[in-house]
Design a protein around this motif. Structure first.
Motif, PDB file in Angstrom:
ATOM      1  N   ALA A 143       0.852  -1.182   0.000  1.00  0.00           N
ATOM      2  CA  ALA A 143       0.000   0.000   0.000  1.00  0.00           C
ATOM      3  C   ALA A 143       0.893   1.239   0.000  1.00  0.00           C
ATOM      4  N   TYR A 144       0.555   2.199  -0.840  1.00  0.00           N
ATOM      5  CA  TYR A 144       1.358   3.422  -0.927  1.00  0.00           C
ATOM      6  C   TYR A 144       0.462   4.572  -1.360  1.00  0.00           C
ATOM      7  N   ARG A 145       0.897   5.775  -1.103  1.00  0.00           N
ATOM      8  CA  ARG A 145       0.112   6.945  -1.464  1.00  0.00           C
ATOM      9  C   ARG A 145       0.217   7.220  -2.955  1.00  0.00           C
ATOM     10  N   ALA A 207       5.605   3.275   2.412  1.00  0.00           N
ATOM     11  CA  ALA A 207       4.633   2.254   2.021  1.00  0.00           C
ATOM     12  C   ALA A 207       4.508   1.257   3.154  1.00  0.00           C
ATOM     13  N   LEU A 219      -6.594  -0.156   7.757  1.00  0.00           N
ATOM     14  CA  LEU A 219      -6.719   1.243   7.334  1.00  0.00           C
ATOM     15  C   LEU A 219      -8.109   1.791   7.645  1.00  0.00           C
ATOM     16  N   ILE A 227      -5.182   5.288  -0.636  1.00  0.00           N
ATOM     17  CA  ILE A 227      -3.999   4.522  -1.016  1.00  0.00           C
ATOM     18  C   ILE A 227      -4.175   3.901  -2.390  1.00  0.00           C
ATOM     19  N   GLU A 228      -3.074   3.490  -2.957  1.00  0.00           N
ATOM     20  CA  GLU A 228      -3.068   2.573  -4.078  1.00  0.00           C
ATOM     21  C   GLU A 228      -2.428   1.295  -3.567  1.00  0.00           C
ATOM     22  N   THR A 229      -2.827   0.164  -4.114  1.00  0.00           N
ATOM     23  CA  THR A 229      -2.235  -1.101  -3.684  1.00  0.00           C
ATOM     24  C   THR A 229      -1.791  -1.898  -4.887  1.00  0.00           C
TER      25      THR A 229
END
Length: 294
Positions: A143-145, A207, A219, A227-229
């Motif tokens: 998971a990251y922005r 991340a 979350l 987030i994007e995963t």
């Protein structure tokens, strides 16, 4: 052949006694479903302190697996008795202590255990427990922005950044060994998955890496950022995707049939998917076929 007199006499006495003893018919062992009905409840084991699947909130256990245990018990027609368990050193310990033998300190066994890894080879080698009813597919994810990484085509994009992982978890092992250890320095090891997700929410790491369902649920609990995963692919010896299922003691066909029937009804009605959605998790159907009850 010669016998000493005392030994010969004792053998004769033993034979006469054995002839005089009545033959006691051994009562058949009740199927565990019948035993549960006699007890008046279905005991289901779930892991303790395992959000979003089973965890304590305001004095009560909640979570995906807790709700699933309630739903299965209701379909079978028995009140739920929840057993919260601490994970052992490995899955074999958990099955032995909670399904087919019981802990050496006592406490008996549960009728059903949830959140059991369903690796096909592991399922096949079980003799004293039946691993049944896969109900969810899990996969390690990053998971990251949005915008934090220019390209996330492979996990190698994490090199030179900080990635929160739970100490000793599959994500930790993955970062420590995959790609020849090139990701090792990216790992920021924290005591729990919740701590890793909290560090991500606080922008202390770039991340976070953990099973996808766990990430989404955690979350939601902490109100984390958008987030994007990305689901990681299997590399070498590291299995990063697996089905999650259930376990009962081997040799209980009635219980097996009842559990599988309850699960099928929950899947067909959409109740199972709704349980996952309640905790912020996108439901992913298991890849393994559900074995038909005998």
């Amino acid at each position: 052949m010669k016998f000493d007199i005392p030994i010969a006499r004792s053998m004769v006495v033993a034979c006469l006694l054995s002839l005089s003893l009545p033959v006691v018919a051994q009562e058949p062992v009740l199927d565990q479903l019948d035993q549960a009905r006699e007890k008046g409840s279905l005991e289901v084991a779930v892991y303790r302190d395992f959000p979003p699947y089973s965890y304590l909130d305001q004095g009560q256990y909640i979570g995906v697996d807790v709700d699933l245990a309630k739903a299965i018990s209701q379909k079978i027609g028995l009140p739920l008795r929840l057993r919260t368990i601490i994970a052992g050193d490995d899955a074999d310990d958990d099955l032995r202590n909670n399904i087919w033998k019981g802990h050496y300190l006592g406490g008996g066994v549960a009728d059903l255990m949830l959140h059991v890894g369903m690796d096909p080879q592991y399922v096949k080698r079980q003799e004293k427990a039946d691993l049944i009813g896969p109900y969810f597919h899990e996969a390690v994810s990053i998971a990251y922005r949005p915008g934090r990484y220019k390209n996330m085509a492979t996990p190698l994009s994490l090199v030179g950044t900080k990635v929160g992982v739970e100490l000793g978890s599959m994500a930790d092992l993955y970062l420590s060994g995959a790609y020849g250890g090139r990701l090792r320095t990216a790992a920021e090891r924290l005591p729990t998955a919740m701590a890793a997700v909290q560090a991500f929410a606080n922008d202390e790491v770039d991340a976070v890496m953990a099973p996808h369902g766990e990430l989404q649920g955690l979350l939601k609990i902490i109100g984390g950022p958008p987030i994007e995963t990305r689901t990681t692919e299997i590399q070498g010896l590291y299995r990063t995707a697996w089905d999650v299922g259930m376990a009962i003691k081997a040799g209980n066909p009635k219980l097996k049939a009842a559990v599988l029937d309850a699960l099928a009804k929950l899947q067909q009605s959409g109740e199972l998917q709704a349980i996952f959605a309640r905790y912020g998790i996108d439901y992913v159907a298991p890849e393994m076929a559900v074995a038909a009850a005998p």
